[in-house]
Scaffold this motif. Structure first.
Motif, PDB file in Angstrom:
ATOM      1  N   SER A 306       0.793  -1.232   0.000  1.00 33.00           N
ATOM      2  CA  SER A 306       0.000   0.000   0.000  1.00 33.00           C
ATOM      3  C   SER A 306       0.824   1.281   0.000  1.00 33.00           C
ATOM      4  O   SER A 306       0.297   2.361  -0.241  1.00 33.00           O
ATOM      5  N   CYS A 307       2.130   1.182   0.285  1.00 28.16           N
ATOM      6  CA  CYS A 307       2.933   2.404   0.360  1.00 28.16           C
ATOM      7  C   CYS A 307       4.394   2.095   0.085  1.00 28.16           C
ATOM      8  O   CYS A 307       4.813   0.936   0.051  1.00 28.16           O
ATOM      9  N   THR A 323       7.744   3.887   6.354  1.00 30.86           N
ATOM     10  CA  THR A 323       7.004   4.033   5.107  1.00 30.86           C
ATOM     11  C   THR A 323       6.627   5.488   4.869  1.00 30.86           C
ATOM     12  O   THR A 323       6.696   6.323   5.777  1.00 30.86           O
ATOM     13  N   THR A 324       6.190   5.772   3.656  1.00 31.64           N
ATOM     14  CA  THR A 324       5.777   7.134   3.320  1.00 31.64           C
ATOM     15  C   THR A 324       4.493   7.527   4.037  1.00 31.64           C
ATOM     16  O   THR A 324       4.148   8.709   4.096  1.00 31.64           O
ATOM     17  N   THR A 325       3.782   6.555   4.609  1.00 30.23           N
ATOM     18  CA  THR A 325       2.568   6.855   5.376  1.00 30.23           C
ATOM     19  C   THR A 325       2.861   7.053   6.857  1.00 30.23           C
ATOM     20  O   THR A 325       1.937   7.226   7.654  1.00 30.23           O
ATOM     21  N   ASP A 327       4.456   4.848   9.004  1.00 27.29           N
ATOM     22  CA  ASP A 327       4.476   3.635   9.821  1.00 27.29           C
ATOM     23  C   ASP A 327       5.890   3.092   9.926  1.00 27.29           C
ATOM     24  O   ASP A 327       6.718   3.282   9.017  1.00 27.29           O
ATOM     25  N   SER A 362       3.151   9.854  13.917  1.00 27.99           N
ATOM     26  CA  SER A 362       3.668   9.513  12.601  1.00 27.99           C
ATOM     27  C   SER A 362       5.193   9.437  12.669  1.00 27.99           C
ATOM     28  O   SER A 362       5.852  10.375  13.134  1.00 27.99           O
ATOM     29  N   GLU A 380       0.440  12.893  14.506  1.00 27.93           N
ATOM     30  CA  GLU A 380      -0.241  12.543  13.268  1.00 27.93           C
ATOM     31  C   GLU A 380      -1.272  13.597  12.904  1.00 27.93           C
ATOM     32  O   GLU A 380      -2.063  14.021  13.759  1.00 27.93           O
TER      33      GLU A 380
END
Length: 383
Positions: A306-307, A323-325, A327, A362, A380
């Protein structure tokens, strides 16, 4: 930005208490092993500047160096056995730092200094001036104009100008270099496939990792006996030793361990297992799964579809990726809680560290020490 840590804390890398200060670690396992992400505490009797916002963390096995770049930049060391002669005052004005078990290296606009952190000397063990025409070069340690700084003498090592180095990661035995054009070079000890050239031979000089040719990389990192890099498109490639699952590939040792039994979660898969030095099943055994001890060529690791992967760091035998999200995923050796999953379990499958998601934080950066992990987070944003 806030920093959290988890894993090995025997020298107070995350926080100090009376047991650690007195060296009473034998019966203080809960203080030595921090299994849940814990916000880094300021150390007693340290300079007040250490209370400022930490911009970067540098870590070795027994020490943490906190680099403060806001205002009057400086470095603070965190270790209960600290006996170094270097003070916060000595580091004022530095722009970057790196730490090993023996030396703290500081980069100033006009010079590089290496201090012996095991001695109480009041002057650096080694220093090098940076010429004015080179001082504008934007390089991160261990890179310096014309070469790099090693973790032990001789400190300065030259690099060929044609390499055009962008970043460099060093382990105790090997190095991985990323050029400005995204080409990856490795050299040094190759006994566990950590150079990515397909064999176990060592290399004296930087050599292109041909398996990655044509795929520009954006980030490189190295562990004790493994290496990783991130492509320009956010894909993660791994190679080297997988004894503790640090590559995120099936590890026979972990799968045979009672604590690892049970239904495996969906995780990473090696996209090219035929390039591995795998442990083949014996005659008569069911060919159910190929276990990988050494991955001598780079393998694509599918962490999450997903990322993309933003940044990565390696400990001695564990790996952590952001990750870019926002996580954090960790995998590998976890005996000191360095994976952040609130347990001492090792894993050969990347798993998300749920603590930060639960706290609505985040993750923006991760730095691994040999047996621990440090994570930078921000609140976040709520859509």
């Amino acid at each position: 930005m806030r920093w959290f840590g988890f894993g090995f804390n025997a020298f107070g890398q995350m926080y100090l208490n009376e047991k650690l200060i007195k060296g009473e670690c034998s019966d203080g396992a809960n203080e030595v092993k921090v299994i849940s992400p814990t916000e880094l505490a300021s150390h007693a009797n340290r300079d007040e500047s250490c209370l400022k916002t930490v911009c970067q963390i540098r870590a070795s096995w027994s020490r943490r160096a906190s680099l403060h770049l806001d205002g009057d930049s400086c470095v603070c060391l965190a270790a209960s056995n600290e006996s170094s002669g270097i003070s916060v005052k000595d580091s004022r004005g530095c722009k970057d730092a790196s730490i090993s078990e023996s030396y703290l290296t500081l980069a100033f606009p006009d010079r590089i200094e290496s201090w012996d952190v095991q001695k109480e000397e009041k002057t650096p063990s080694w220093s090098m001036e940076i010429k004015s025409e080179s001082s504008g070069a934007s390089l991160d340690l261990p890179l310096v104009p014309g070469g790099y700084i090693a973790t032990k003498p001789p400190f300065y090592r030259s690099l060929s100008p044609h390499l055009k180095a962008k970043s460099l990661a060093l382990s105790a035995g090997h190095a991985i270099l990323l050029s400005e054009s995204g080409v990856v070079y490795t050299w040094g000890l190759g006994s566990h496939g950590q150079l990515g050239h397909g064999g176990l031979s060592s290399e004296q000089e930087p050599k292109i990792v041909e398996a990655l040719w044509g795929m520009p990389m954006s980030c490189v990192a190295t562990g004790g006996w493994h290496s990783v890099c991130i492509s320009g498109g956010g894909d993660l490639y791994v190679w080297g030793w997988n004894e503790s699952g640090q590559l995120g590939l099936p590890s026979r040792g972990l799968r045979k361990s009672p604590q690892q039994q049970g239904s495996p979660q969906e995780g990473a898969r090696c996209q090219d297992p035929c390039t591995s030095l795998a442990e083949e099943p014996q005659e008569g055994e069911k060919q159910e799964e190929v276990f990988i001890s050494i991955q001598a060529f780079p393998a694509l690791l599918d962490i999450t579809p997903s990322c993309e992967i933003k940044t990565v760091s390696c400990g001695s035998r564990h790996t952590a990726a952001v990750t870019t999200t926002g996580d954090l995923y960790t995998w590998g050796w976890g005996d000191y809680g360095q994976l952040g999953h609130r347990s001492l379990t090792s894993s050969d499958e990347p798993q998300r560290v749920e603590f930060f998601r639960e706290q609505q934080l985040s993750v923006v950066d991760v730095v691994c020490g040999a047996w621990n992990t440090f994570v930078a987070v921000v609140k976040e944003e709520v859509a």
